[in-house]
Design an enzyme around this catalytic site. Structure first.
Site, PDB file in Angstrom:
ATOM      1  N   ILE A  13       0.840  -1.209   0.000  1.00 11.91           N
ATOM      2  CA  ILE A  13       0.000   0.000   0.000  1.00 11.91           C
ATOM      3  C   ILE A  13       0.870   1.253   0.000  1.00 11.91           C
ATOM      4  CG2 ILE A  13      -1.965   1.177   1.061  1.00 11.91           C
ATOM      5  CD1 ILE A  13      -2.652  -1.426   2.498  1.00 11.91           C
ATOM      6  N   THR A 140      -6.160  -0.903  10.706  1.00 11.31           N
ATOM      7  CA  THR A 140      -6.881  -1.972  10.014  1.00 11.31           C
ATOM      8  C   THR A 140      -8.226  -2.256  10.673  1.00 11.31           C
ATOM      9  OG1 THR A 140      -6.829  -4.364   9.602  1.00 11.31           O
ATOM     10  CG2 THR A 140      -5.490  -3.580  11.406  1.00 11.31           C
ATOM     11  N   GLU A 142      -9.122  -5.056  11.375  1.00 10.49           N
ATOM     12  CA  GLU A 142      -8.950  -6.236  12.234  1.00 10.49           C
ATOM     13  C   GLU A 142      -8.908  -5.876  13.718  1.00 10.49           C
ATOM     14  OE1 GLU A 142      -6.287  -9.279  10.999  1.00 10.49           O
ATOM     15  OE2 GLU A 142      -6.582  -8.853   8.881  1.00 10.49           O
ATOM     16  N   TYR A 165      -1.177 -10.289  15.184  1.00  8.47           N
ATOM     17  CA  TYR A 165      -1.101  -9.130  14.275  1.00  8.47           C
ATOM     18  C   TYR A 165      -2.093  -8.055  14.689  1.00  8.47           C
ATOM     19  CZ  TYR A 165      -2.311  -6.224  10.254  1.00  8.47           C
ATOM     20  OH  TYR A 165      -2.612  -5.146   9.451  1.00  8.47           O
ATOM     21  N   LYS A 169      -1.535  -4.193  16.092  1.00  5.62           N
ATOM     22  CA  LYS A 169      -2.064  -2.986  15.435  1.00  5.62           C
ATOM     23  C   LYS A 169      -2.955  -2.206  16.408  1.00  5.62           C
ATOM     24  CE  LYS A 169      -1.663  -1.832  11.625  1.00  5.62           C
ATOM     25  NZ  LYS A 169      -0.623  -0.978  10.959  1.00  5.62           N
ATOM     26  N   ASN A 194      -9.633  -5.103   3.691  1.00  5.40           N
ATOM     27  CA  ASN A 194      -8.610  -5.770   2.859  1.00  5.40           C
ATOM     28  C   ASN A 194      -8.405  -5.042   1.539  1.00  5.40           C
ATOM     29  OD1 ASN A 194      -9.512  -7.857   4.759  1.00  5.40           O
ATOM     30  ND2 ASN A 194      -8.175  -9.187   3.575  1.00  5.40           N
ATOM     31  N   ASN A 195      -7.157  -4.669   1.272  1.00  2.00           N
ATOM     32  CA  ASN A 195      -6.817  -4.026  -0.001  1.00  2.00           C
ATOM     33  C   ASN A 195      -6.461  -5.087  -1.033  1.00  2.00           C
ATOM     34  OD1 ASN A 195      -5.302  -0.817   0.515  1.00  2.00           O
ATOM     35  ND2 ASN A 195      -6.721  -1.826   1.879  1.00  2.00           N
ATOM     36  N   VAL A 221      -7.330 -23.118   0.244  1.00  2.00           N
ATOM     37  CA  VAL A 221      -8.387 -22.323   0.884  1.00  2.00           C
ATOM     38  C   VAL A 221      -8.507 -22.816   2.316  1.00  2.00           C
ATOM     39  CG1 VAL A 221     -10.864 -21.833   0.893  1.00  2.00           C
ATOM     40  CG2 VAL A 221      -9.611 -21.889  -1.273  1.00  2.00           C
TER      41      VAL A 221
HETATM   42  P1  NAD Z   1       3.390  -4.833   3.372  1.00  2.00           P
HETATM   43  O1  NAD Z   1       3.782  -5.974   4.267  1.00  2.00           O
HETATM   44  O2  NAD Z   1       3.201  -5.079   1.928  1.00  2.00           O
HETATM   45  O3  NAD Z   1       4.478  -3.666   3.496  1.00  2.00           O
HETATM   46  C1  NAD Z   1       5.037  -3.288   4.712  1.00  2.00           C
HETATM   47  C2  NAD Z   1       6.285  -2.441   4.421  1.00  2.00           C
HETATM   48  O4  NAD Z   1       6.837  -2.025   5.664  1.00  2.00           O
HETATM   49  C3  NAD Z   1       7.386  -3.196   3.664  1.00  2.00           C
HETATM   50  O5  NAD Z   1       7.913  -2.392   2.644  1.00  2.00           O
HETATM   51  C4  NAD Z   1       8.432  -3.454   4.743  1.00  2.00           C
HETATM   52  O6  NAD Z   1       9.763  -3.519   4.221  1.00  2.00           O
HETATM   53  C5  NAD Z   1       8.238  -2.260   5.643  1.00  2.00           C
HETATM   54  N1  NAD Z   1       8.666  -2.535   7.027  1.00  2.00           N
HETATM   55  C6  NAD Z   1       8.345  -3.610   7.793  1.00  2.00           C
HETATM   56  N2  NAD Z   1       8.933  -3.492   8.994  1.00  2.00           N
HETATM   57  C7  NAD Z   1       9.613  -2.314   8.992  1.00  2.00           C
HETATM   58  C8  NAD Z   1      10.393  -1.626   9.942  1.00  2.00           C
HETATM   59  N3  NAD Z   1      10.605  -2.142  11.161  1.00  2.00           N
HETATM   60  N4  NAD Z   1      10.929  -0.432   9.616  1.00  2.00           N
HETATM   61  C9  NAD Z   1      10.727   0.105   8.384  1.00  2.00           C
HETATM   62  N5  NAD Z   1      10.012  -0.510   7.432  1.00  2.00           N
HETATM   63  C10 NAD Z   1       9.449  -1.705   7.734  1.00  2.00           C
HETATM   64  O7  NAD Z   1       2.112  -4.223   4.047  1.00  2.00           O
HETATM   65  P2  NAD Z   1       0.844  -3.495   3.359  1.00  2.00           P
HETATM   66  O8  NAD Z   1      -0.132  -4.519   2.969  1.00  2.00           O
HETATM   67  O9  NAD Z   1       1.348  -2.530   2.369  1.00  2.00           O
HETATM   68  O10 NAD Z   1       0.254  -2.727   4.613  1.00  2.00           O
HETATM   69  C11 NAD Z   1       0.638  -1.389   4.911  1.00  2.00           C
HETATM   70  C12 NAD Z   1      -0.053  -0.949   6.180  1.00  2.00           C
HETATM   71  O11 NAD Z   1      -1.457  -1.024   6.011  1.00  2.00           O
HETATM   72  C13 NAD Z   1       0.268  -1.817   7.386  1.00  2.00           C
HETATM   73  O12 NAD Z   1       0.400  -0.976   8.506  1.00  2.00           O
HETATM   74  C14 NAD Z   1      -0.943  -2.724   7.542  1.00  2.00           C
HETATM   75  O13 NAD Z   1      -1.137  -3.093   8.880  1.00  2.00           O
HETATM   76  C15 NAD Z   1      -2.046  -1.823   7.036  1.00  2.00           C
HETATM   77  N6  NAD Z   1      -3.206  -2.508   6.440  1.00  2.00           N
HETATM   78  C16 NAD Z   1      -3.037  -3.333   5.353  1.00  2.00           C
HETATM   79  C17 NAD Z   1      -4.161  -3.918   4.773  1.00  2.00           C
HETATM   80  C18 NAD Z   1      -4.056  -4.813   3.564  1.00  2.00           C
HETATM   81  O14 NAD Z   1      -5.076  -5.317   3.099  1.00  2.00           O
HETATM   82  N7  NAD Z   1      -2.872  -5.026   3.000  1.00  2.00           N
HETATM   83  C19 NAD Z   1      -5.423  -3.672   5.300  1.00  2.00           C
HETATM   84  C20 NAD Z   1      -5.554  -2.855   6.415  1.00  2.00           C
HETATM   85  C21 NAD Z   1      -4.423  -2.259   6.958  1.00  2.00           C
HETATM   86  O1  TDX Z   2      -3.544 -19.191   1.353  1.00  2.00           O
HETATM   87  C1  TDX Z   2      -4.491 -18.576   1.879  1.00  2.00           C
HETATM   88  N1  TDX Z   2      -5.723 -19.167   1.937  1.00  2.00           N
HETATM   89  C2  TDX Z   2      -6.804 -18.581   2.528  1.00  2.00           C
HETATM   90  O2  TDX Z   2      -7.902 -19.159   2.559  1.00  2.00           O
HETATM   91  C3  TDX Z   2      -4.349 -17.254   2.443  1.00  2.00           C
HETATM   92  C4  TDX Z   2      -3.022 -16.562   2.406  1.00  2.00           C
HETATM   93  C5  TDX Z   2      -5.453 -16.672   3.019  1.00  2.00           C
HETATM   94  N2  TDX Z   2      -6.645 -17.321   3.090  1.00  2.00           N
HETATM   95  C6  TDX Z   2      -7.818 -16.632   3.716  1.00  2.00           C
HETATM   96  C7  TDX Z   2      -7.566 -16.061   5.093  1.00  2.00           C
HETATM   97  C8  TDX Z   2      -8.464 -14.844   5.118  1.00  2.00           C
HETATM   98  O3  TDX Z   2      -9.775 -15.228   5.508  1.00  2.00           O
HETATM   99  O4  TDX Z   2      -8.118 -15.515   2.889  1.00  2.00           O
HETATM  100  C9  TDX Z   2      -8.524 -14.370   3.665  1.00  2.00           C
HETATM  101  C10 TDX Z   2      -7.585 -13.222   3.369  1.00  2.00           C
HETATM  102  O5  TDX Z   2      -6.325 -13.561   3.912  1.00  2.00           O
HETATM  103  P1  TDX Z   2      -5.067 -12.563   3.820  1.00  2.00           P
HETATM  104  O6  TDX Z   2      -4.883 -12.181   2.402  1.00  2.00           O
HETATM  105  O7  TDX Z   2      -3.934 -13.200   4.552  1.00  2.00           O
HETATM  106  O8  TDX Z   2      -5.625 -11.266   4.562  1.00  2.00           O
HETATM  107  P2  TDX Z   2      -6.242 -11.051   6.044  1.00  2.00           P
HETATM  108  O9  TDX Z   2      -5.790 -12.093   6.970  1.00  2.00           O
HETATM  109  O10 TDX Z   2      -7.712 -10.839   5.877  1.00  2.00           O
HETATM  110  O11 TDX Z   2      -5.508  -9.676   6.446  1.00  2.00           O
HETATM  111  C11 TDX Z   2      -5.388  -8.592   5.481  1.00  2.00           C
HETATM  112  O12 TDX Z   2      -6.368  -7.617   5.685  1.00  2.00           O
HETATM  113  C12 TDX Z   2      -6.266  -6.822   6.843  1.00  2.00           C
HETATM  114  C13 TDX Z   2      -4.001  -7.955   5.541  1.00  2.00           C
HETATM  115  O13 TDX Z   2      -3.004  -8.951   5.347  1.00  2.00           O
HETATM  116  C14 TDX Z   2      -3.788  -7.234   6.834  1.00  2.00           C
HETATM  117  O14 TDX Z   2      -2.523  -6.577   6.836  1.00  2.00           O
HETATM  118  C15 TDX Z   2      -4.877  -6.216   7.005  1.00  2.00           C
HETATM  119  O15 TDX Z   2      -4.776  -5.569   8.217  1.00  2.00           O
END
Ligand code: NAD
Ligand code: TDX
Length: 377
Positions: A13, A140, A142, A165, A169, A194-195, A221
């Site tokens: 993100i 998040t 979550e 996790y 958060k 979830n993004n 799954v």
């Molecule tokens: P990501 O895991 O893809 O990226 C995390 C980044 O943070 C990476 O580039 C990593 O190198 C960096 N990082 C990790 N630890 C670090 C540290 N100690 N110091 C400096 N950099 C560090 O995560 P994302 O999916 O891009 O998520 C970004 C933010 O959004 C997170 O805070 C996550 O909790 C939140 N979030 C994500 C989702 C989602 O669906 N992906 C949903 C809700 C909230």
């Molecule tokens: O292999 C898989 N099979 C499966 O069934 C994986 C990796 C996931 N899953 C399920 C678990 C969850 O119900 O799919 C759903 C989505 O899983 P993830 O992609 O791991 O996301 P989730 O656990 O929902 O968390 C995500 O959304 C909220 C992000 O990773 C978090 O950083 C964010 O805060």
């Protein structure tokens, strides 16, 4: 000129946000701080770093020196904290790392922002700050726990995290609130669902399923696939964060959601049918398939629900997330513009066209991780 400090800007993100900022605004500077863990990749932001408005620092958000150095060098106006350990499954294996990065890292950023932005004290003893500065914590949905079949998370839903996790958060959110209340630091918290979209690391559901299909592997799954997530296109999330930075009321929390609930099984089935259609329609996409999978017949019947394998459920697996984004819509006019049917096709096309990126980010420890998580499937 506005200076943004974007932590975690080489992750999914964060990198999309950097790209969004550079496209959207002219007179800005973007300083990226990222420790380049397994989830961060410089290749993701390489073209952005060619832009003279962007600069990259490698470093840990827990380290006060690197954060202070950046604040000394640049007049940071906005600090947007994306940096985190973000994968629930990994948090089940190694909770402590999540507490260190997500909680201590957040506190370290807050502390240095507070010190650097302080201009004096008011008559009650609270610090006063340089005008226009803000700390935004990317949180998040979550933190609210898990829903049953009905209902939505609002900003006043009690916090009820259930995984290491989400507990980390939540801890981070509470320390942000503490800095807001105790020191009157100008902050916002955004909590999104979830993004999905480009540059999503293939440990998460959507990119992992796309990758496995293209390699002819089975599709894991968890449980019975009935868990529900509320999917949001990443660019819509970036817009929401920028809106909150510009006009969000200081100290407020904003939920950001896609109004787009799907079971995991629905998601996997939709990815299967979309990839199959795209490969049938467009020959150029076929080079994304692992060599050997391309049949001379041009038929893709093997890309079917038969690839789905139900595997052991995630421990403490949250059943359903669903965000009510009414507050950000009402106050800031934001809404999720990208329809899921369009966003998922855009995303899958991106992966078909960017296999070099997938190979690059999975060239390190990914194979060991996959083996440990999913065995020899
Ligand atoms: P990501 O895991 O893809 O990226 C995390 C980044 O943070 C990476 O580039 C990593 O190198 C960096 N990082 C990790 N630890 C670090 C540290 N100690 N110091 C400096 N950099 C560090 O995560 P994302 O999916 O891009 O998520 C970004 C933010 O959004 C997170 O805070 C996550 O909790 C939140 N979030 C994500 C989702 C989602 O669906 N992906 C949903 C809700 C909230
Ligand atoms: O292999 C898989 N099979 C499966 O069934 C994986 C990796 C996931 N899953 C399920 C678990 C969850 O119900 O799919 C759903 C989505 O899983 P993830 O992609 O791991 O996301 P989730 O656990 O929902 O968390 C995500 O959304 C909220 C992000 O990773 C978090 O950083 C964010 O805060």
């Amino acid at each position: 000129m506005t200076t943004y400090l974007v932590t975690g800007g080489a992750g999914f993100i964060g990198a999309n946000f950097v790209k969004y900022l550079l496209k959207k605004h002219r007179e800005i500077r973007v300083v990226i701080l990222d420790d380049l863990t397994y989830a961060g990749n410089l290749g993701t932001i390489q073209t952005d770093l060619d832009d003279p408005r962007a600069v990259f620092y490698k470093g840990n958000i827990v380290d006060p020196r690197i954060v202070a150095t950046i604040f000394e060098k640049y007049p940071v106006d906005y600090l947007v904290n994306f940096a985190a350990e973000s994968h629930v499954d990994r948090s089940i294996e190694n909770p402590q790392l999540f507490l260190q990065t997500n909680i201590l890292g957040t506190q370290n950023l807050l502390e240095i922002a507070k010190k650097s932005w302080t201009t004096g004290k008011d008559d009650k003893g609270y610090p006063t700050y340089r005008k226009g500065v803000k700390y935004l914590q990317v949180s998040t949905d979550e933190v609210y726990g898990s829903l049953g079949e009905t209902g939505f998370f609002t900003e006043t839903t009690p916090l009820d995290p259930r995984s290491p996790y989400s507990a980390s958060k939540t801890g981070a959110d509470l320390i942000v609130v503490a800095y807001s209340e105790t020191y009157k630091l100008p902050v916002n918290i955004t909590r999104c669902s979830n993004n999905y979209g480009p540059y999503h690391f293939p440990e998460k559901l959507i990119p992992l399923i796309i990758k496995n299909i293209l390699e002819g592997k089975t599709l894991p799954v968890y449980g019975d696939g009935s868990n529900v997530r509320d999917w949001l296109y990443v660019e819509d999330h970036c817009k929401a964060i920028d809106r909150v930075l510009q006009d969000g009321r200081t100290g407020e929390i904003y939920n950001v959601g896609g109004h787009n609930e799907k079971t995991n099984l629905e998601i996997v089935q939709l990815i299967l049918s979309t990839i199959r259609n795209l490969l049938e329609e467009n020959k150029s996409y076929r080079s994304a398939l692992k060599p050997g999978l391309l049949q001379s017949s041009d038929h893709f019947d093997w890309i079917s629900n038969d690839l789905i394998t139900f595997v052991k459920d995630r421990l403490g697996h949250d059943q359903r997330y669903a965000i009510d984004p009414a507050k950000i819509t009402r106050e800031l006019g934001w809404y999720p513009e990208t329809k899921f049917e369009d966003g998922i096709v855009k995303t899958i096309r991106w992966y078909l066209e960017n296999q070099h990126w997938v190979k690059e980010v999975t060239s390190g420890d990914y194979q060991n991780y996959y083996q440990q998580m999913y065995g020899n499937r």
